[in-house]
Design a protein around this motif. Structure first.
Motif, mmCIF file in Angstrom:
data_model
loop_
_atom_site.group_PDB
_atom_site.id
_atom_site.type_symbol
_atom_site.label_atom_id
_atom_site.label_comp_id
_atom_site.label_asym_id
_atom_site.label_seq_id
_atom_site.Cartn_x
_atom_site.Cartn_y
_atom_site.Cartn_z
ATOM 1 N N LYS A 1 -45.761 114.001 -12.600
ATOM 2 C CA LYS A 1 -46.546 115.054 -13.263
ATOM 3 C C LYS A 1 -45.656 116.205 -13.717
ATOM 4 N N LYS A 2 -44.650 116.550 -12.898
ATOM 5 C CA LYS A 2 -43.732 117.630 -13.273
ATOM 6 C C LYS A 2 -42.913 117.261 -14.511
ATOM 7 N N ILE A 3 -42.452 116.017 -14.547
ATOM 8 C CA ILE A 3 -41.670 115.575 -15.707
ATOM 9 C C ILE A 3 -42.540 115.598 -16.963
ATOM 10 N N LEU A 4 -43.762 115.076 -16.860
ATOM 11 C CA LEU A 4 -44.661 115.085 -18.019
ATOM 12 C C LEU A 4 -44.917 116.510 -18.498
ATOM 13 N N HIS A 5 -45.163 117.410 -17.559
ATOM 14 C CA HIS A 5 -45.386 118.816 -17.926
ATOM 15 C C HIS A 5 -44.141 119.388 -18.607
ATOM 16 N N HIS A 6 -42.976 119.071 -18.058
ATOM 17 C CA HIS A 6 -41.707 119.569 -18.607
ATOM 18 C C HIS A 6 -41.506 119.132 -20.053
ATOM 19 N N ILE A 7 -41.891 117.913 -20.386
ATOM 20 C CA ILE A 7 -41.691 117.434 -21.754
ATOM 21 C C ILE A 7 -42.903 117.691 -22.645
ATOM 22 N N GLY A 8 -43.927 118.352 -22.081
ATOM 23 C CA GLY A 8 -45.068 118.772 -22.887
ATOM 24 C C GLY A 8 -46.140 117.716 -23.077
ATOM 25 N N MET A 9 -46.245 116.780 -22.135
ATOM 26 C CA MET A 9 -47.281 115.752 -22.228
ATOM 27 C C MET A 9 -48.338 116.023 -21.161
ATOM 28 N N ASP A 10 -49.583 115.805 -21.507
ATOM 29 C CA ASP A 10 -50.696 116.017 -20.589
ATOM 30 C C ASP A 10 -50.897 114.777 -19.738
ATOM 31 N N SER A 11 -50.684 114.899 -18.432
ATOM 32 C CA SER A 11 -50.768 113.745 -17.535
ATOM 33 C C SER A 11 -52.164 113.126 -17.499
ATOM 34 N N LYS A 12 -53.183 113.878 -17.867
ATOM 35 C CA LYS A 12 -54.549 113.348 -17.859
ATOM 36 C C LYS A 12 -54.790 112.368 -19.006
ATOM 37 N N HIS A 13 -53.972 112.445 -20.038
ATOM 38 C CA HIS A 13 -54.188 111.615 -21.219
ATOM 39 C C HIS A 13 -53.088 110.575 -21.427
ATOM 40 N N ILE A 14 -52.258 110.364 -20.414
ATOM 41 C CA ILE A 14 -51.180 109.389 -20.539
ATOM 42 C C ILE A 14 -51.557 108.130 -19.766
ATOM 43 N N ASP A 15 -51.657 107.030 -20.477
ATOM 44 C CA ASP A 15 -51.853 105.744 -19.813
ATOM 45 C C ASP A 15 -50.787 104.785 -20.334
ATOM 46 N N SER A 16 -49.626 105.342 -20.561
ATOM 47 C CA SER A 16 -48.538 104.630 -21.199
ATOM 48 C C SER A 16 -47.267 104.774 -20.381
ATOM 49 N N ILE A 17 -46.368 103.868 -20.622
ATOM 50 C CA ILE A 17 -45.034 104.014 -20.057
ATOM 51 C C ILE A 17 -44.335 105.135 -20.826
ATOM 52 N N VAL A 18 -43.533 105.904 -20.119
ATOM 53 C CA VAL A 18 -42.760 106.975 -20.749
ATOM 54 C C VAL A 18 -41.309 106.788 -20.311
ATOM 55 N N LEU A 19 -40.413 106.812 -21.260
ATOM 56 C CA LEU A 19 -38.986 106.773 -20.972
ATOM 57 C C LEU A 19 -38.437 108.162 -21.248
ATOM 58 N N TYR A 20 -37.843 108.761 -20.229
ATOM 59 C CA TYR A 20 -37.307 110.114 -20.350
ATOM 60 C C TYR A 20 -35.809 110.083 -20.103
ATOM 61 N N GLU A 21 -35.073 110.563 -21.085
ATOM 62 C CA GLU A 21 -33.634 110.722 -20.941
ATOM 63 C C GLU A 21 -33.382 112.219 -20.839
ATOM 64 N N PRO A 22 -33.210 112.738 -19.610
ATOM 65 C CA PRO A 22 -33.095 114.189 -19.418
ATOM 66 C C PRO A 22 -32.065 114.834 -20.351
ATOM 67 N N GLY A 23 -32.542 115.876 -21.026
ATOM 68 C CA GLY A 23 -31.679 116.628 -21.927
ATOM 69 C C GLY A 23 -31.437 115.957 -23.265
ATOM 70 N N ILE A 24 -32.006 114.754 -23.471
ATOM 71 C CA ILE A 24 -31.753 114.033 -24.719
ATOM 72 C C ILE A 24 -33.043 113.799 -25.489
ATOM 73 N N ALA A 25 -33.963 113.004 -24.905
ATOM 74 C CA ALA A 25 -35.180 112.645 -25.630
ATOM 75 C C ALA A 25 -36.178 112.007 -24.667
ATOM 76 N N TYR A 26 -37.385 111.804 -25.163
ATOM 77 C CA TYR A 26 -38.357 110.989 -24.439
ATOM 78 C C TYR A 26 -39.083 110.105 -25.434
ATOM 79 N N TYR A 27 -39.568 108.980 -24.941
ATOM 80 C CA TYR A 27 -40.268 107.990 -25.751
ATOM 81 C C TYR A 27 -41.485 107.521 -24.974
ATOM 82 N N TYR A 28 -42.524 107.118 -25.681
ATOM 83 C CA TYR A 28 -43.665 106.536 -24.998
ATOM 84 C C TYR A 28 -44.257 105.424 -25.844
#
Length: 136
Positions: free
Chosen positions: A46-73
């Motif tokens: 939940k902290k990571i999702l908040h950090h990247i600006g995604m709402d954890s209540k609306h995520i039912d997907s895999i998320v790939l987070y590369e800290p300091g670089i990018a995120y994908y879902y």
């Protein structure tokens, strides 16, 4: 938020049997030790999702987070993971020729039906001692 440096973090649905199988698949083929895993339902997830600006209540997907670089879902995350696994899996990136909207429509259809087709756990996956170090 302290995250491991030079690691790609996969956030996944810890209640989903399909997601658990996918995580175990990535662990098996992650020969370069690039990935770490976090359940979306966990405090860190939940902290990571908040950090990247995604709402954890609306995520039912895999998320790939590369800290300091990018995120994908959604499908983009799956393709980036395949690319990172390399070898034969790198050919999965050929799916990029399919427009993102169509790829995500298929992804959403599977995501919407994953509990019906593959089942759901009441509790998040508990890693075995052999793979515990891969989870944050």
């Amino acid at each position: 938020m302290e995250l491991p440096k030079h690691k790609k973090i996969i956030l996944f649905d810890g209640h989903c049997n399909l997601c658990e199988s996918s995580v175990l698949f990535v662990i098996k083929y992650d020969k370069k030790e690039e990935f770490r895993f976090v359940a979306l339902q966990s405090d860190l997830g939940k902290k990571i999702l908040h950090h990247i600006g995604m709402d954890s209540k609306h995520i039912d997907s895999i998320v790939l987070y590369e800290p300091g670089i990018a995120y994908y879902y959604k499908s983009e995350a799956a393709l980036e993971i395949a690319k990172s696994l390399g070898g034969f899996f790198h050919f999965g990136t050929l799916f990029r020729i399919i427009p993102n909207g169509i790829r995500n429509w298929v992804y959403d259809y599977v995501a919407k039906n994953r509990y019906v087709w593959y089942g759901k756990k009441e509790l998040c996956m508990i890693p075995t001692p052999e793979i515990q170090s891969k989870f944050l």
